[in-house]
Design an enzyme around this catalytic site. Structure first.
Site, PDB file in Angstrom:
ATOM      1  N   ASP A  96      27.936  55.579  42.614  1.00 35.75           N
ATOM      2  CA  ASP A  96      28.852  55.235  40.989  1.00 35.75           C
ATOM      3  C   ASP A  96      30.239  54.601  41.390  1.00 35.75           C
ATOM      4  OD1 ASP A  96      29.477  55.151  37.943  1.00 35.75           O
ATOM      5  OD2 ASP A  96      30.789  56.577  38.744  1.00 35.75           O
ATOM      6  N   TYR A 101      38.101  51.212  39.775  1.00 33.81           N
ATOM      7  CA  TYR A 101      38.434  52.125  41.039  1.00 33.81           C
ATOM      8  C   TYR A 101      39.479  51.273  41.849  1.00 33.81           C
ATOM      9  CZ  TYR A 101      35.225  55.502  38.955  1.00 33.81           C
ATOM     10  OH  TYR A 101      34.833  55.821  37.874  1.00 33.81           O
ATOM     11  N   LYS A 127      30.850  50.222  35.839  1.00 32.42           N
ATOM     12  CA  LYS A 127      31.320  49.947  34.528  1.00 32.42           C
ATOM     13  C   LYS A 127      31.805  48.619  33.757  1.00 32.42           C
ATOM     14  CE  LYS A 127      32.317  55.003  35.687  1.00 32.42           C
ATOM     15  NZ  LYS A 127      32.055  54.801  36.821  1.00 32.42           N
ATOM     16  N   GLY A 283      38.647  68.449  42.946  1.00 34.00           N
ATOM     17  CA  GLY A 283      38.498  69.393  44.260  1.00 34.00           C
ATOM     18  C   GLY A 283      38.900  70.818  44.727  1.00 34.00           C
ATOM     19  N   LEU A 285      37.105  73.600  42.822  1.00 37.17           N
ATOM     20  CA  LEU A 285      36.585  73.694  43.246  1.00 37.17           C
ATOM     21  C   LEU A 285      35.601  73.932  44.348  1.00 37.17           C
ATOM     22  CD1 LEU A 285      34.495  74.303  40.425  1.00 37.17           C
ATOM     23  CD2 LEU A 285      35.567  76.179  40.878  1.00 37.17           C
ATOM     24  N   ALA A 286      36.496  73.593  45.568  1.00 37.53           N
ATOM     25  CA  ALA A 286      36.155  73.054  46.955  1.00 37.53           C
ATOM     26  C   ALA A 286      37.443  73.108  47.727  1.00 37.53           C
ATOM     27  CB  ALA A 286      35.845  71.345  46.820  1.00 37.53           C
TER      28      ALA A 286
END
Length: 378
Positions: A96, A101, A127, A283, A285-286
């Site tokens: 994706d 970006y 997108k 990030g 949860l990492a």
């Protein structure tokens, strides 16, 4: 499963230790990762079959393109290529990206890595909603060292078709599988330059019917919305016939009840599916103290993450693994697309999807109120 008394004892010790020291050993540099914990199974979970004839990605694990577009920190072309190659080689086959970006940088890097791959071996989404124009004075954005382009919002039919043509040029490939109408959401209202409902009305007359025509023409397989809030996605179900939604910042191990109770059921009723973006909360949860994209850390987040970490430690599981598998568990979810800046991160994400998490881990998360009782788990 650990006996309840022993588990609670270990959880209390873990919480006490967290109070005296950082929750995670902080990664030494941008892109470093924490180790995967747990017993590996032979195969990752398989994708659900499509319903009602709607296209659904056949791959459960994907790669989001924010970091490849120099989100949060700069990434070299070589590092981006290594990351994309590692993601593909370890089983991530849904990619994706977006013109937004890195102002085109992410799309160019994805194209360089994917153009030599067998086209039917992967799914690609991008997108629409912003058109890029060359400039010698790029605007100030969240992107580090972006491409030299300015942007303007355009959700018209003509702007949508031009955006897709521009993306194909940057990507250097022959087709795009899924197109998301991007960032047309209340949280982006200031940047939109007008109330988001006015932009939505523009898309309802332009982008949505144009993408439906392109789907009927066979130029794309599916379309939907890529947004950080549920309102535009739910309204799109009333206005048009979307197939799939990229919902970022809305379904994670720590924050999921609104999506579970309100958004997911309405999408499922229409036979559409969901791609979960930011399953690791950008990030958080990492192992990072970065929560999503606006720099604000909710007051409740450190305590809830600490309690989740205590449960994970008691079962020998890391939070990245738990978070990715949790986000992929609902039937309405077709894929999860964590980001990665390095090859090591991409490999770790793939490995996490292959860990066999014991049932007792999920029972304890629910017992401690970290995960909703009715939340689907692997």
């Amino acid at each position: 499963m650990l006996p309840r008394r022993r588990f609670l004892s270990q959880a209390a010790l873990g919480t006490a230790a967290i109070a005296a020291a950082p929750l995670f050993a902080q990664p030494s540099a941008p892109g470093s990762v924490l180790p995967t914990r747990g017993r590996l199974s032979r195969e990752p979970a398989q994708a659900m079959r499509p319903r009602d004839g709607r296209y659904r990605p056949p791959f459960r694990l994907g790669l989001g393109g924010v970091a490849i577009g120099n989100g949060f920190a700069p990434t070299t072309d070589a590092q981006a290529r290594e990351t994309l190659d590692a993601a593909y080689d370890t089983g991530a086959r849904y990619f994706d990206t977006s013109p937004w970006y890195g102002l085109g940088l992410s799309e160019r890097r994805f194209g360089h890595a994917l153009h030599a791959r067998e086209r039917d071996s992967y799914v690609l989404s991008t997108k629409v909603g912003r058109l890029l124009t060359a400039t010698d004075a790029p605007p100030e954005t969240m992107w580090q060292q972006p491409s030299p382009f300015d942007y303007r919002y355009d959700y018209s039919a003509a702007g949508t078709r031009r955006s897709i043509e521009d993306s194909l040029q940057r990507l250097g490939i022959e087709r795009i599988d899924i197109v998301f109408i991007h960032d047309l959401s209340p949280d982006n209202e200031q940047d939109l330059g007008m109330p988001w409902e006015q932009r939505f009305a523009e898309a309802a007359k332009g982008a949505m019917p144009e993408l439906t025509r392109m789907r009927e023409e066979g130029l794309i397989r599916a379309w939907g919305f890529g947004v950080n809030r549920p309102e535009p996605a739910l309204r799109a179900l009333q206005e048009a016939d979307p197939d799939i939604f990229l919902l970022a910042c809305q379904y994670s191990l720590l924050d999921h009840e609104q999506a579970l109770r309100e958004t997911f059921p309405k999408i499922a009723e229409r036979g559409a599916s969901v791609v979960v973006g930011s399953p690791l909360l950008a990030g958080y949860l990492a192992g990072r103290d970065r929560y999503l994209y606006d720099g604000r850390l909710p007051e409740w987040a450190p305590g809830k993450r600490a309690r989740a970490q205590a449960v994970a430690d008691a079962h020998g599981i890391d939070l990245r693994t738990a978070a990715l598998q949790f986000a992929a568990a609902p039937e309405v979810v077709s894929a999860v697309i964590p980001g990665a800046r390095t090859a090591a991160q991409a490999r770790a994400n793939a490995e996490s999807m292959r860990v066999a998490i014991p049932d007792g881990f999920w029972r304890d998360l629910k017992h401690e109120g970290i995960v909703a009782e009715d939340a689907p788990v692997p």
